[in-house]
Design a protein around this motif. Structure first.
Motif, mmCIF file in Angstrom:
data_model
loop_
_atom_site.group_PDB
_atom_site.id
_atom_site.type_symbol
_atom_site.label_atom_id
_atom_site.label_comp_id
_atom_site.label_asym_id
_atom_site.label_seq_id
_atom_site.Cartn_x
_atom_site.Cartn_y
_atom_site.Cartn_z
ATOM 1 N N ALA A 227 0.634 -0.792 -0.191
ATOM 2 C CA ALA A 227 0.180 -0.019 -0.040
ATOM 3 C C ALA A 227 0.745 1.240 0.032
ATOM 4 O O ALA A 227 1.062 2.366 -0.879
ATOM 5 C CB ALA A 227 -0.839 0.113 0.821
ATOM 6 N N ARG A 228 1.707 1.425 0.683
ATOM 7 C CA ARG A 228 3.216 2.382 0.563
ATOM 8 C C ARG A 228 3.418 2.668 -0.614
ATOM 9 O O ARG A 228 3.908 3.620 -0.651
ATOM 10 C CB ARG A 228 4.300 2.042 1.529
ATOM 11 C CG ARG A 228 3.699 2.150 2.829
ATOM 12 C CD ARG A 228 5.190 2.418 4.344
ATOM 13 N NE ARG A 228 5.823 1.076 4.472
ATOM 14 C CZ ARG A 228 5.706 0.324 5.225
ATOM 15 N NH1 ARG A 228 4.184 0.199 5.758
ATOM 16 N NH2 ARG A 228 6.042 -0.811 4.811
ATOM 17 N N ASN B 154 1.278 2.807 -3.342
ATOM 18 C CA ASN B 154 0.664 4.438 -4.003
ATOM 19 C C ASN B 154 0.349 4.028 -5.400
ATOM 20 O O ASN B 154 0.066 4.650 -5.979
ATOM 21 C CB ASN B 154 0.737 5.681 -3.344
ATOM 22 C CG ASN B 154 1.066 6.132 -1.841
ATOM 23 O OD1 ASN B 154 0.366 5.618 -1.253
ATOM 24 N ND2 ASN B 154 1.772 6.745 -1.766
ATOM 25 N N GLY B 155 -0.009 2.361 -5.639
ATOM 26 C CA GLY B 155 -0.297 2.762 -6.921
ATOM 27 C C GLY B 155 1.018 2.504 -7.740
ATOM 28 O O GLY B 155 0.935 2.396 -9.258
ATOM 29 N N GLN B 156 2.230 2.942 -7.457
ATOM 30 C CA GLN B 156 2.696 3.186 -8.409
ATOM 31 C C GLN B 156 4.310 1.769 -8.459
ATOM 32 O O GLN B 156 3.791 0.903 -7.609
ATOM 33 C CB GLN B 156 4.382 4.211 -7.936
ATOM 34 C CG GLN B 156 3.333 5.798 -7.815
ATOM 35 C CD GLN B 156 3.065 6.425 -9.203
ATOM 36 O OE1 GLN B 156 4.069 6.214 -10.044
ATOM 37 N NE2 GLN B 156 1.746 6.153 -9.292
ATOM 38 N N CYS C 237 1.413 -2.703 -10.305
ATOM 39 C CA CYS C 237 1.273 -1.887 -9.775
ATOM 40 C C CYS C 237 0.082 -2.530 -8.813
ATOM 41 O O CYS C 237 -0.691 -3.202 -9.544
ATOM 42 C CB CYS C 237 1.136 -0.625 -10.860
ATOM 43 S SG CYS C 237 2.168 0.474 -11.582
ATOM 44 N N SER D 146 -6.669 -1.646 3.523
ATOM 45 C CA SER D 146 -5.525 -2.457 2.966
ATOM 46 C C SER D 146 -5.383 -3.051 4.434
ATOM 47 O O SER D 146 -4.267 -3.558 4.130
ATOM 48 C CB SER D 146 -4.089 -0.975 2.836
ATOM 49 O OG SER D 146 -3.840 -0.564 3.606
#
Length: 499
Positions: A158-159, A161-163, A488, A497
């Motif tokens: 989760a940290r 952030n979708g990157q 991702c 999360s």
């Protein structure tokens, strides 16, 4: 002087030929296989590095039981589900010995769980099975620990952030942490420098296995031991893991509570005390440190590799990923604490996990064994002390058992009504006396980690990366793991999360 050299050379060639002919005569009753040459054996045919189809090609030519030679050592290969099952179950006792390769002879002392034989192995196998049950393997206690670690893994994803995220390090950390919990009773911080060195050392030892330098070490141990190269780092990495274990053992000895053992190390130290005065006991601190080494090496690589494959395949097959998420969402709802029994209510998810283990097996062959007595198998005489290798790939990809065996298809584990269907041909953990000790723990970890991640995130390719660039072929080595990749992890709408 020149004549002396010529005579010496002729004598050396003659002795090599004589030894070669004696070797062929001595093993004339072994199963057929490629012609072995002096020094290199059958490696002219198999190569110095295992390829995905190298053994299956030999089986097509020589049958489901055949012989290859590593140097002057014959190795009997069992191929195909029926032959492997026969070897592991019918001849379970006869093939219960363990081969100790030169690398481990140098690095270890043939003790512990995986590499030991005879009384040492029998005592430690029995002790480990009983102790793991006491520690909650297959029970709620162990489930809570694995679910907690799955929660931290979700938080790590989760940290990002979708990157784009490389899942290798967080997955390896999560699996290694579970081994620490089992061995020492507590988790290490991911920032702990000693813990990271431990993980790096285990990873290096595993990557060294099956490499060209490893092959050279096995063929010419007396020479390679005095030469520089990756094998020297692999040996020192082994000592680092053992040193880490011995440090933890000393800490446990200072705080040991007889009536409240908390972990594998506690139980083992108590067993040493109980066995004092027993001349047949093999329990000692050297054996304990090698048991811990075995737990880390055997318990980290296969589970972490399987989970990497699972996430990669979900990216490669988004339709299957959607079906998994829908089933989890429909059956469990949100929020809901997951338990291992939930797998029975999630047949499709369970089938996907099993299919990952089948089609993208972590270990192409079982850990080599050694026959402890003469065996007559399929009309061939396999002498005592012969090396036995099971071709697990040939079982999990056996075309007689699986339709389109190399295709990823969860339907292999579902009946016509969509119910999960266990299959006896599914043998990624082996079978018989030497079946993987951590099978139950590995299945629990895969279920919790995979289900938690698929519930919380949609896994997809980074922007600009096409499906054609996604490699789903394995990197060849001691284990078959994916090429490095990034994904991702996009949070699901309405999904926290913290699930």
């Amino acid at each position: 002087m020149m004549l002396t050299w010529e005579l010496s050379l002729v004598l050396l060639v003659f002795l090599l030929i004589l030894r070669f002919l004696k070797q062929l005569w001595t093993c004339r009753h072994l199963p057929p296989g490629p012609l072995p040459l002096p020094l290199i054996g059958s490696m002219w045919r198999t190569g110095f590095k295992l390829c995905e189809d190298s053994l299956s090609e030999l089986a097509k030519q020589y049958g489901n039981i055949y012989t290859v030679w590593i140097g002057h050592h014959p190795v009997v290969i069992l191929s195909g589900y029926q032959t492997v099952k026969e070897g592991l179950i019918k001849y379970s006792e006869e093939f219960s010995g363990r081969l100790v390769i030169n690398f481990f002879k140098m690095a270890l002392k043939r003790r512990g769980l995986v590499l030991s034989n005879g009384r040492t192995w029998k005592q430690h196998r029995r002790f480990s099975v009983v102790t793991m049950r006491k520690l909650g393997l297959g029970k709620k206690g162990m489930e809570r620990q694995i679910e907690e670690e799955a929660h931290w893994l979700v938080e790590t994803f989760a940290r990002a952030n979708g990157q784009p995220l490389d899942p290798l390090l967080p997955i390896t950390n999560a699996v290694s942490t579970m081994i620490c919990m089992l061995s020492f009773g507590y988790r290490f911080s991911l920032e702990d420098e000693k813990f990271q060195k431990l993980i790096d050392a285990v990873d290096y030892v595993l990557k060294f296995g099956g490499s060209p330098f490893h092959a050279l070490l096995e063929l010419f141990p007396w020479l390679m031991l005095h030469l520089p190269g990756p094998h020297q780092k692999a040996l020192s990495s082994t000592q680092l893991v053992l040193s880490f274990a011995k440090t933890e053992i000393e800490k446990h000895k200072e705080c040991l509570t007889i009536h409240e053992p908390q972990d594998f190390t506690d139980f083992y130290l108590l067993q040493i005390e109980k066995s004092k005065g027993d001349p047949t006991s093999t329990y000692n601190e050297e054996n304990l440190s090698e048991c811990i080494f075995d737990l880390f090496v055997a318990g980290t690589e296969t589970t972490a590799t399987a989970l990497q494959w699972a996430l990669l395949l979900m990216v490669a097959y988004p339709d299957i990923q959607d079906k998994v998420h829908k089933e989890i969402d429909d059956v469990l709802g949100s929020p809901h604490s997951i338990c291992f029994q939930d797998r029975k209510r999630l047949p499709y998810t369970n089938a996907v996990i099993h299919e990952v283990l089948r089609v993208k097996y972590a270990l192409p062959i079982g850990i080599p064994r050694r026959s402890v007595k003469d065996v007559n198998m399929h009309g061939f005489i396999i002498p005592k002390n012969t090396i036995i290798v099971t071709d697990l790939c040939s079982v999990l990809h056996d075309p007689k058992q699986w339709e389109n065996p190399k295709e990823f298809n969860p339907q292999n584990f579902l009946d016509k009504d969509g119910n999960f269907m266990a299959r006896e041909e599914f043998l990624p953990f082996g079978a018989g006396h030497r079946v993987c000790l951590g099978e139950q723990m590995a299945k629990m970890e895969l279920f919790f980690f995979f289900t938690k991640l698929l519930r919380a995130f949609r896994l997809q390719l980074p922007e600009g990366v096409t499906e054609k660039e996604l490699k789903i072929e394995p990197v060849m080595g001691l284990s078959f793991h994916p090429y490095p990749f990034k994904l991702c992890a996009v949070p699901r709408c309405g999904t926290s999360s913290s699930t």
